[in-house]
Design a protein around this motif. Structure first.
Motif, PDB file in Angstrom:
ATOM      1  N   THR A 365     -24.380  61.753 -10.746  1.00  0.00           N
ATOM      2  CA  THR A 365     -24.241  62.521  -9.518  1.00  0.00           C
ATOM      3  C   THR A 365     -24.830  61.749  -8.350  1.00  0.00           C
ATOM      4  OG1 THR A 365     -26.394  63.600  -9.724  1.00  0.00           O
ATOM      5  CG2 THR A 365     -24.511  64.632 -10.859  1.00  0.00           C
ATOM      6  N   MET A 366     -24.646  62.250  -7.139  1.00  0.00           N
ATOM      7  CA  MET A 366     -25.234  61.619  -5.971  1.00  0.00           C
ATOM      8  C   MET A 366     -26.764  61.602  -6.058  1.00  0.00           C
ATOM      9  SD  MET A 366     -23.030  60.302  -3.948  1.00  0.00           S
ATOM     10  CE  MET A 366     -22.196  59.796  -5.468  1.00  0.00           C
ATOM     11  N   GLU A 367     -27.321  62.602  -6.732  1.00  0.00           N
ATOM     12  CA  GLU A 367     -28.778  62.613  -6.879  1.00  0.00           C
ATOM     13  C   GLU A 367     -29.242  61.472  -7.774  1.00  0.00           C
ATOM     14  OE1 GLU A 367     -32.451  65.629  -8.014  1.00  0.00           O
ATOM     15  OE2 GLU A 367     -30.472  66.411  -7.520  1.00  0.00           O
ATOM     16  N   HIS A 368     -28.479  61.210  -8.842  1.00  0.00           N
ATOM     17  CA  HIS A 368     -28.811  60.052  -9.681  1.00  0.00           C
ATOM     18  C   HIS A 368     -28.838  58.777  -8.843  1.00  0.00           C
ATOM     19  CE1 HIS A 368     -26.948  62.356 -13.308  1.00  0.00           C
ATOM     20  NE2 HIS A 368     -28.266  62.435 -13.356  1.00  0.00           N
ATOM     21  N   ILE A 369     -27.827  58.638  -7.981  1.00  0.00           N
ATOM     22  CA  ILE A 369     -27.719  57.406  -7.194  1.00  0.00           C
ATOM     23  C   ILE A 369     -28.828  57.342  -6.152  1.00  0.00           C
ATOM     24  CG2 ILE A 369     -26.221  56.123  -5.615  1.00  0.00           C
ATOM     25  CD1 ILE A 369     -23.843  57.383  -7.130  1.00  0.00           C
TER      26      ILE A 369
END
Length: 432
Positions: A365-369
């Motif tokens: 997800t964008m949070e991972h990135i």
């Protein structure tokens, strides 16, 4: 995500994998679902790495390194072994350069640091890419692009010299790789046939940056003897400072001679005699080598660095004129990261859009990135991003091999033919 995320015991593994957990994935609303959601590939893999006995055992015995499943050994060096592996999520093949940290002295550690620094962010069709660095207490793993077509040295030793067209295609790719490195102030310093690899589709990959160095500009003076003696430029034997680019150019001249003749230009029984041959520039090009290629070799293998051909001169030589590349020669800025967080800007390149879509399918997800910016080599998100980006670029032809179009005539030979024809005509006129 720190490099130690791949260590056991499982308590350490649990703790370090938290950074790959998206906090938005869990919440009170999950209890309202009638059925549990199917885990994403990323969730399943991280759960297996924490709880699955078989996966944990593979991590302990070295059959897995982080997100990579390790297979057989494909090479070795003084301080390292190279193994084939593949990414457990993307299924792409990679090469793992395995270094035993307990055997690395201060000098070896310095060289390793330079190797990682040089390769970090390089993005060129003819340069082996660094995907990820996995750091553990005892070992360091460099995850690099896999080239499954063997190396140039083995190919020539087994099959003999390359044909004129194959030599042009191979040398042109080496030349563009070195031009790219020099434009980014990186000097290779260990260019040799063993470090020129091929993919299964015959695309050339310049590899092994263990002796490379980054300079502030190409005129910086260097003072370390590096590389293999048969490829070493004369100035390296003079025990004085030298300029980096001409050293790589000289090695390219030796490579070119080896490709078109199947032999080395400088050969001797002892190191002292080899040193003398190189410093004197004592070599002979066989007469059957095409004239334009002979002139290129002689323009490169000049003992005075200032008289040696520059890379741009080599690019414009007659011998390489018929070589056509199917892709743009200007590679991207190596320092520019993926802009995967620019979701609202609408400025993502096609390759970047493809990478982001693939990441979402895998469960990133964008949070991972955001938590694992794809700039630092030492986290698994970087590895996945770089592998997916390279895959997207290959689909668009970046690893396509150049071709030779038409035939460029040797002007000197054409002049000789015209002269002989004129003499023949004159003689015929007198006799008649």
């Amino acid at each position: 995500m720190p490099g130690g995320q791949y260590q056991v015991p499982s308590t350490m593994l649990h703790h370090s994998l938290y950074s790959l957990t998206d906090s938005s994935e869990a919440g009170p609303e999950d209890d309202e679902l009638d059925a549990p959601l199917r885990p994403t590939p990323l969730q399943k893999l991280t759960q297996d790495m924490c709880k699955d006995e078989k996966t944990i055992k593979e991590l302990i015995i070295g059959r897995r390194v982080g997100f990579y499943k390790v297979r057989g050994e494909i090479g070795y060096g003084t301080f390292s072994r190279v193994k084939m592996a593949f990414h457990a999520l993307t299924r792409d093949k990679v090469a793992l350069k395995v270094l035993d940290k307990t055997r690395l002295d201060i000098q070896a550690q310095r060289l390793l640091s330079r190797e990682i620094s040089s390769m970090e962010g390089l993005q060129h069709p003819n340069v082996v890419r660094l995907y990820e660095v996995v750091d553990t207490p005892c070992r360091l793993y460099l995850v690099v692009e896999y080239a499954g077509g063997g190396d140039l040295h083995t190919r020539i030793c087994n099959d003999g010299k390359l044909s004129d067209n194959d030599s042009k295609i191979t040398f042109a790719q080496i030349l563009f790789a070195i031009k790219y490195l020099h434009n980014n102030n990186i000097i290779h310093r260990d260019l040799k046939a063993e470090n020129v690899l091929f993919t299964s589709s015959a695309c050339v990959k310049v590899a092994d940056f263990g002796f490379s160095t980054r300079v502030s500009n190409r005129n910086d003076a260097l003072d370390t003897f590096c590389g293999s003696p048969p490829y070493a430029a004369p100035e390296l034997f003079r025990d004085e400072c030298y300029m980096g680019p001409p050293v790589d150019v000289w090695a390219m001249g030796v490579l070119l001679f080896f490709m078109v003749t199947g032999t080395m230009p400088f050969r001797a029984e002892t190191m002292g005699k080899l040193r003398h041959c190189i410093m004197e520039g004592a070599y002979t090009v066989p007469p059957w080598v095409p004239g334009p290629c002979q002139r290129l070799i002689k323009g490169i293998l000049k003992t005075a660095p200032a008289e040696r051909y520059a890379v741009d001169q080599m690019l414009g030589c007659d011998w390489l004129l018929p070589v056509e590349f199917p892709w743009l020669l200007e590679a991207p800025d190596p320092q520019s990261p993926l802009r995967l967080l620019d979701s609202e800007s609408g400025e993502l390149e096609d390759e970047e859009e493809e990478v982001r879509a693939s990441l979402e399918e895998l469960g990133f997800t964008m949070e991972h990135i955001r938590n694992n910016q794809p700039k630092d080599s030492r986290n698994p998100v970087t590895g996945v991003c770089r592998i997916l980006l390279h895959r997207a670029q290959k689909r668009r032809g970046c690893d396509t091999v150049p071709v030779v179009r038409g035939m460029v005539r040797d002007p000197k030979r054409e002049g000789l033919r015209a002269y002989r024809g004129l003499r023949h005509t004159s003689k015929f006129c007198v006799l008649s």
